[in-house]
Design an enzyme around this catalytic site. Structure first.
Site, PDB file in Angstrom:
ATOM      1  N   PHE B 121     -61.169 -73.438  26.060  1.00  0.00           N
ATOM      2  CA  PHE B 121     -62.587 -73.273  26.371  1.00  0.00           C
ATOM      3  C   PHE B 121     -62.941 -74.172  27.541  1.00  0.00           C
ATOM      4  O   PHE B 121     -62.206 -75.115  27.858  1.00  0.00           O
ATOM      5  CB  PHE B 121     -63.427 -73.677  25.141  1.00  0.00           C
ATOM      6  CG  PHE B 121     -64.315 -72.574  24.627  1.00  0.00           C
ATOM      7  CD1 PHE B 121     -63.805 -71.336  24.292  1.00  0.00           C
ATOM      8  CD2 PHE B 121     -65.685 -72.793  24.453  1.00  0.00           C
ATOM      9  CE1 PHE B 121     -64.631 -70.331  23.794  1.00  0.00           C
ATOM     10  CE2 PHE B 121     -66.510 -71.796  23.965  1.00  0.00           C
ATOM     11  CZ  PHE B 121     -65.989 -70.567  23.635  1.00  0.00           C
ATOM     12  N   GLN B 235     -79.413 -76.063  28.400  1.00  0.00           N
ATOM     13  CA  GLN B 235     -78.220 -75.371  28.880  1.00  0.00           C
ATOM     14  C   GLN B 235     -78.484 -73.878  29.083  1.00  0.00           C
ATOM     15  O   GLN B 235     -78.925 -73.194  28.162  1.00  0.00           O
ATOM     16  CB  GLN B 235     -77.082 -75.526  27.885  1.00  0.00           C
ATOM     17  CG  GLN B 235     -75.817 -74.805  28.309  1.00  0.00           C
ATOM     18  CD  GLN B 235     -74.623 -75.201  27.456  1.00  0.00           C
ATOM     19  OE1 GLN B 235     -74.406 -74.658  26.388  1.00  0.00           O
ATOM     20  NE2 GLN B 235     -73.868 -76.178  27.925  1.00  0.00           N
ATOM     21  N   HIS B 237     -76.408 -70.798  29.497  1.00  0.00           N
ATOM     22  CA  HIS B 237     -75.026 -70.334  29.344  1.00  0.00           C
ATOM     23  C   HIS B 237     -74.729 -69.386  30.503  1.00  0.00           C
ATOM     24  O   HIS B 237     -75.545 -68.533  30.825  1.00  0.00           O
ATOM     25  CB  HIS B 237     -74.878 -69.611  27.999  1.00  0.00           C
ATOM     26  CG  HIS B 237     -73.460 -69.348  27.604  1.00  0.00           C
ATOM     27  ND1 HIS B 237     -72.666 -68.436  28.263  1.00  0.00           N
ATOM     28  CD2 HIS B 237     -72.691 -69.880  26.625  1.00  0.00           C
ATOM     29  CE1 HIS B 237     -71.470 -68.423  27.690  1.00  0.00           C
ATOM     30  NE2 HIS B 237     -71.457 -69.285  26.688  1.00  0.00           N
ATOM     31  N   LEU B 251     -75.634 -63.219  24.214  1.00  0.00           N
ATOM     32  CA  LEU B 251     -74.487 -64.006  24.641  1.00  0.00           C
ATOM     33  C   LEU B 251     -73.191 -63.211  24.777  1.00  0.00           C
ATOM     34  O   LEU B 251     -72.896 -62.338  23.974  1.00  0.00           O
ATOM     35  CB  LEU B 251     -74.268 -65.126  23.621  1.00  0.00           C
ATOM     36  CG  LEU B 251     -73.322 -66.232  24.056  1.00  0.00           C
ATOM     37  CD1 LEU B 251     -73.900 -66.964  25.256  1.00  0.00           C
ATOM     38  CD2 LEU B 251     -73.084 -67.192  22.906  1.00  0.00           C
ATOM     39  N   GLU B 254     -67.745 -67.475  25.790  1.00  0.00           N
ATOM     40  CA  GLU B 254     -66.874 -68.157  26.740  1.00  0.00           C
ATOM     41  C   GLU B 254     -65.410 -67.854  26.432  1.00  0.00           C
ATOM     42  O   GLU B 254     -64.540 -68.006  27.282  1.00  0.00           O
ATOM     43  CB  GLU B 254     -67.140 -69.667  26.606  1.00  0.00           C
ATOM     44  CG  GLU B 254     -66.588 -70.514  27.704  1.00  0.00           C
ATOM     45  CD  GLU B 254     -67.222 -71.914  27.671  1.00  0.00           C
ATOM     46  OE1 GLU B 254     -68.412 -72.026  27.322  1.00  0.00           O
ATOM     47  OE2 GLU B 254     -66.513 -72.878  27.981  1.00  0.00           O
ATOM     48  N   ARG B 310     -70.125 -75.489  31.486  1.00  0.00           N
ATOM     49  CA  ARG B 310     -71.067 -74.374  31.600  1.00  0.00           C
ATOM     50  C   ARG B 310     -72.112 -74.557  32.702  1.00  0.00           C
ATOM     51  O   ARG B 310     -72.516 -73.590  33.347  1.00  0.00           O
ATOM     52  CB  ARG B 310     -71.782 -74.182  30.269  1.00  0.00           C
ATOM     53  CG  ARG B 310     -70.868 -73.593  29.220  1.00  0.00           C
ATOM     54  CD  ARG B 310     -71.544 -73.539  27.874  1.00  0.00           C
ATOM     55  NE  ARG B 310     -70.681 -72.848  26.921  1.00  0.00           N
ATOM     56  CZ  ARG B 310     -70.944 -72.741  25.630  1.00  0.00           C
ATOM     57  NH1 ARG B 310     -72.034 -73.313  25.117  1.00  0.00           N
ATOM     58  NH2 ARG B 310     -70.133 -72.091  24.824  1.00  0.00           N
ATOM     59  N   HIS B 376     -79.687 -71.074  26.463  1.00  0.00           N
ATOM     60  CA  HIS B 376     -78.772 -71.045  25.329  1.00  0.00           C
ATOM     61  C   HIS B 376     -78.913 -72.221  24.380  1.00  0.00           C
ATOM     62  O   HIS B 376     -78.779 -72.070  23.174  1.00  0.00           O
ATOM     63  CB  HIS B 376     -77.343 -71.005  25.894  1.00  0.00           C
ATOM     64  CG  HIS B 376     -76.273 -70.876  24.858  1.00  0.00           C
ATOM     65  ND1 HIS B 376     -76.264 -69.860  23.937  1.00  0.00           N
ATOM     66  CD2 HIS B 376     -75.172 -71.641  24.593  1.00  0.00           C
ATOM     67  CE1 HIS B 376     -75.197 -70.002  23.147  1.00  0.00           C
ATOM     68  NE2 HIS B 376     -74.531 -71.070  23.513  1.00  0.00           N
ATOM     69  N   ARG B 411     -73.677 -79.622  27.247  1.00  0.00           N
ATOM     70  CA  ARG B 411     -72.778 -79.509  26.103  1.00  0.00           C
ATOM     71  C   ARG B 411     -71.579 -78.641  26.444  1.00  0.00           C
ATOM     72  O   ARG B 411     -71.718 -77.603  27.082  1.00  0.00           O
ATOM     73  CB  ARG B 411     -73.519 -78.895  24.915  1.00  0.00           C
ATOM     74  CG  ARG B 411     -72.629 -78.615  23.713  1.00  0.00           C
ATOM     75  CD  ARG B 411     -73.390 -78.117  22.516  1.00  0.00           C
ATOM     76  NE  ARG B 411     -73.923 -76.780  22.660  1.00  0.00           N
ATOM     77  CZ  ARG B 411     -73.208 -75.656  22.544  1.00  0.00           C
ATOM     78  NH1 ARG B 411     -71.907 -75.717  22.322  1.00  0.00           N
ATOM     79  NH2 ARG B 411     -73.783 -74.479  22.674  1.00  0.00           N
TER      80      ARG B 411
END
Lengths: 259, 604
Positions: B121, B235, B237, B251, B254, B310, B376, B411
């Site tokens: 990730f 954040q 995304h 979403l 990722e 991100r 997000h 994050r």
């Protein structure tokens, strides 16, 4: 694409109700839930419907769309036949208001299923082979939309069957635990008596409506019926299974399968 | 006076996503009378949406992984604004929390030798995310839910909490709310209160968040006198769906990129190679060939730039689209079809396959997806003690997305599910210890109860007024256009003026119908928290005159080392609720001990 959409939405409460008709301009790519939201924002601010993720992952927005149980968030308007779209609450559960039903029956059944009971965890963690958990993973895709419960004729039109019938959602829960390589509980007798597995006569309606495409009947209910029968009536098969189960739980076995 | 039912507990937990469930399990396990309260049905909370996995340095795929590397990745991903102690505890404890889930029935995907498989990730040096295909959040919430049911924890479903209650000494002593099914009021008195209410994304127009994410816990904590930190850090995304419009924001995990998917612009170019910041240059591949080798073997090349944190990827996509190299619907292409077999895609990313097939009519095994940034997650939140999750007012504990500090200004993917487990448990312990040590009768302030009930019911008493849906719609427009992914002084000032206007309109909303399951009224009662949180985000964004992680200022495009040393703290000193002015100012972040600082010097 048509210029307008007409929605016939059931409105009412435990005392009764009827369909109300709403006509709105159509918008590209919309799902049924989008149109319900637009009705709320414009004409009927108090139109009750349950929803959360709007992505087919939480199983909140179950309803009967043109008579068929579906998730409102995953039903595209342009894939429904032309003409008015009927949206009604799930029939198997008591109405709270409009499209919202009291699904507490399911949460009560959940409490009656004995929990997962693994052996103590070894220092380096449990070992399980992918092939041994894939069936359980299929059942754990369940998003608890309860549409399988809604469509199941054993309880859909027979309120009196509810106390002794767990329903398809919980048959896959029993099956998941029964097929878990580490579980040590035996729930087969419970599933026969308290779960009422015998009442299911495998019409596969549950499988047809499952938004996660879980093969409820073929992969859970029928194998569980066989296991229950084995456990209850066939001592040789019962003994054979005992031996098989013991083998499956060892880490060595898991390694062999996975290699 | 309005009648209401009352309940008394040792510990109440507000919110039943991963953090709330884990906190309740811990408190119940310690023998405390525990209640779990949630706005939706049990098992429907936003945790269910998490796709990619839970980050834990178990070393099952790369034995060289360790908590130190995970800690370092987390701090760098957060641009060093994190509370170091939270990041350390998180990295040290998450492997145990994942193993524990397995003992409670979770079925994670396996390695060939039968252990928990881990996937790559963004921002994580090693393959570290324990996962179940692309539905890890569902597995996590279902496992915790089934554990909570087995422990016979009292659950109050579809119960909206409006305000926290204090006693005469200012100790948080419970909460007041209503049952959504009936609209009847309910008061909980409690020796400890845990907030685990999740995020606040529903104030933006394009968001991956569900209707529940209205920042209730952030706002209620502030109103009760608790500190919030770094609320400007939101954040976006990088990969949300952009088409059809009605599903914009949903979403796209990722995991698509972790499993080999790449980003291309309308010219077909893998543009991320152009956007590698200095901080990440040494560990990022320079060519497509090198990046592709890495997928097979991490020692054969460096990481593909698609797997940068991100914030970096989201800004790059934003720039590509603004420069005219976007897709027909204003995103960029995310292509896995040309890189992995249809069979692998369907097995590794089953829900992405269905999501695109059913909502957009796109077969991701044959065509690229169109994606763009979507609101997000909020890194900012209630300031807590790392060890106990205690907020700065006594009796209150906060875990999960509602808490601040753990993720700094950005994050990493996968760190949220592990955060929920680690700090959900710690909040459960903190709340249990506090409840056990608290003596005397718990008596919530009656005036607070009466005022809250009156305010909540006021929309029914107005014959005409603002439509709550319209106010919400206008709030989302304001936050999307003025306090979005790229911010600037003049727009933030304009946003504050608009928020004043919206707050005034929200005080005049009128609703029709009765109190039973009335979404218009429910939304009206969500608006105060949404407006408070939106104001906090905007104030923070105005005062943090630099760009860092999930906060980007067009007029201050670089990180400022001075701002890197402070949290922006917001509070209402007298706990005066919505009407009191919010004070904001910088306070130094806790300093990392030398042995942890050394971790950042050893590498590269």
């Amino acid at each position: 694409m048509a210029d307008d959409v007409t929605m016939r939405v059931w409105r009412g409460d435990a005392d009764g109700g009827d369909f109300a008709e709403f006509t709105l301009p159509a918008q590209e790519g919309e799902v049924v839930l989008d149109v319900i939201h637009r009705i709320q924002a414009t004409e009927a601010g108090d139109l009750a419907c349950r929803w959360n993720c709007k992505a087919g992952k939480c199983g909140s927005c179950s309803a009967e769309i043109n008579g068929r149980p579906r998730l409102m968030c995953m039903t595209r308007m342009d894939q429904l036949p032309e003409g008015p779209v009927t949206v009604a609450p799930m029939r198997t559960f008591p109405i709270i208001r409009d499209l919202v039903t009291d699904v507490s029956f399911n949460f009560e059944v959940a409490k009656s299923v004995p929990a997962f009971a693994p052996p103590p965890r070894p220092e380096e963690g449990y070992r399980m082979a992918q092939i041994d958990i894939e069936r359980g993973q299929e059942f754990r895709k369940c998003i608890e939309c309860f549409m399988c419960q809604d469509v199941c004729h054993v309880i859909r039109d027979h309120e009196d069957n509810k106390p002794q019938y767990a329903g398809p959602r919980f048959f896959i829960r029993y099956a998941e635990l029964e097929m878990h390589p580490l579980d040590t509980n035996d729930r087969r007798e419970l599933l026969r008596q308290q779960g009422g597995l015998g009442m299911c006569n495998i019409t596969k309606c549950c499988t047809e409506v499952c938004p996660e495409h879980i093969k409820i009947t073929d992969n859970a209910i029928i194998p569980m019926k066989e296991r229950v029968v084995d456990a209850t009536y066939d001592p040789v098969a019962w003994l054979g299974r005992k031996i098989l189960r013991r083998k499956k739980a060892t880490p060595q076995q898991a390694v062999t399968h996975g290699a | 006076m309005t009648e209401y039912e009352t309940h008394d507990y040792d510990v109440i937990v507000i919110g039943a996503g991963g953090a709330g469930l884990r906190a309740a399990i811990e408190a119940k396990d310690r023998g405390l009378r525990t209640a779990l309260i949630c706005k939706s049905l049990l098992g429907k909370a936003h945790t269910v949406m998490a796709e990619g996995g839970v980050a834990a340095a178990m070393g099952n795929v790369y034995a060289e992984d360790s908590w130190q590397v995970h800690f370092r990745d987390t701090m760098r991903g957060g641009k060093m604004l994190n509370n170091w102690r939270m990041a350390q505890l998180h990295a040290m404890e998450s492997p145990d929390r994942v193993q524990e889930l397995e003992a409670w029935g979770a079925l994670f995907d396996r390695t060939t030798d039968g252990r928990i498989l881990q996937r790559d990730f963004g921002g994580h040096r090693y393959a570290r995310l324990a996962h179940v295909g692309d539905r890890t959040g569902l597995e996590l919430i279902r496992t915790l839910q089934q554990r909570a049911v087995a422990m016979d924890i009292d659950v109050f479903m579809e119960c909206k909490i409006l305000r926290l209650l204090s006693d005469a000494d200012g100790v948080v002593s419970g909460a007041v709310g209503y049952w959504r099914a009936t609209g009847e009021m309910v008061v909980f008195s409690a020796r400890s209160t845990v907030i685990a209410t999740g995020g606040a994304g529903k104030s933006w127009k394009y968001t991956s968040n569900s209707w529940e994410c209205t920042g209730d816990g952030h706002a209620m904590s502030l109103w009760a006198g608790a500190d919030l930190i770094d609320m400007e850090c939101v954040q976006f995304h990088p990969t949300g769906m952009v088409w059809p419009l009605s599903v914009r924001g949903i979403l796209v995990t990722e995991g698509v990129r972790g499993d080999g998917g790449v980003l291309r612009n309308s010219e077909g170019k893998r543009f991320m190679f152009e956007y590698v910041a200095d901080m990440f240059r040494a560990e990022t591949a320079e060519s497509e060939e090198e990046a592709d080798r890495w997928y097979e073997d991490h020692s054969a090349g460096r990481r593909p730039p698609e797997l940068l944190p991100r914030d970096e990827v989201a800004r790059a996509i934003n720039t590509e689209v603004k420069s005219g190299r976007g897709t027909p619907h204003g995103g960029v292409f995310l292509d896995i079809a040309s890189r992995r077999s249809a069979e692998v895609i369907r097995r590794r990313l089953p829900s992405m396959y269905h999501q695109f097939m059913e909502l957009a009519g796109v077969d991701i095994t044959h065509e690229p997806m169109e994606v763009g940034p979507t609101c997000h997650y909020i890194m900012g939140g209630v300031r807590v003690d790392a060890e106990t999750a205690a907020a700065t007012v006594p009796g209150l504990f906060v875990a999960g997305e509602a808490a601040g500090g753990m993720h700094g200004s950005n994050r990493l993917g996968g760190n949220s599910l592990s955060d929920l487990l680690v700090f959900g448990r710690r909040a459960g312990i903190g709340a249990s210890d506090f409840a056990t040590g608290r003596s005397g009768q718990v008596v919530p302030n009656q005036a607070e109860i009466d005022r809250t009930v009156d305010e909540a019911l006021a929309p029914f008493t107005r014959d005409e007024g603002e439509n709550p849906y319209q106010v919400h719609h206008d709030l989302q427009d304001t936050m999307q256009t003025l306090v979005g992914i790229i911010r600037t002084q003049s727009e933030l000032d304009e946003a504050l003026e608009k928020l004043d206007e919206l707050t005034s309109r929200a005080s005049r909303v009128a609703v029709g119908g009765g109190r039973s399951y009335n979404p218009g009224w429910n939304l009206a009662t969500d608006l105060p928290a949404m407006l408070t949180v939106s104001r906090c985000v905007t104030l923070g964004a105005r005062d943090r005159r630099e760009s860092r992680g999930g906060h980007t200022r067009e007029d201050f495009p670089n990180a400022d080392p001075e701002f890197g040393k402070v949290n922006l703290v917001q509070r209402q000193p007298s706990g005066g609720g919505m009407d009191e002015e919010i004070k904001i100012g910088p306070e130094p972040i806790p300093e990392m001990p030398d042995e942890l600082k050394a971790l950042f010097e050893e590498t590269h």
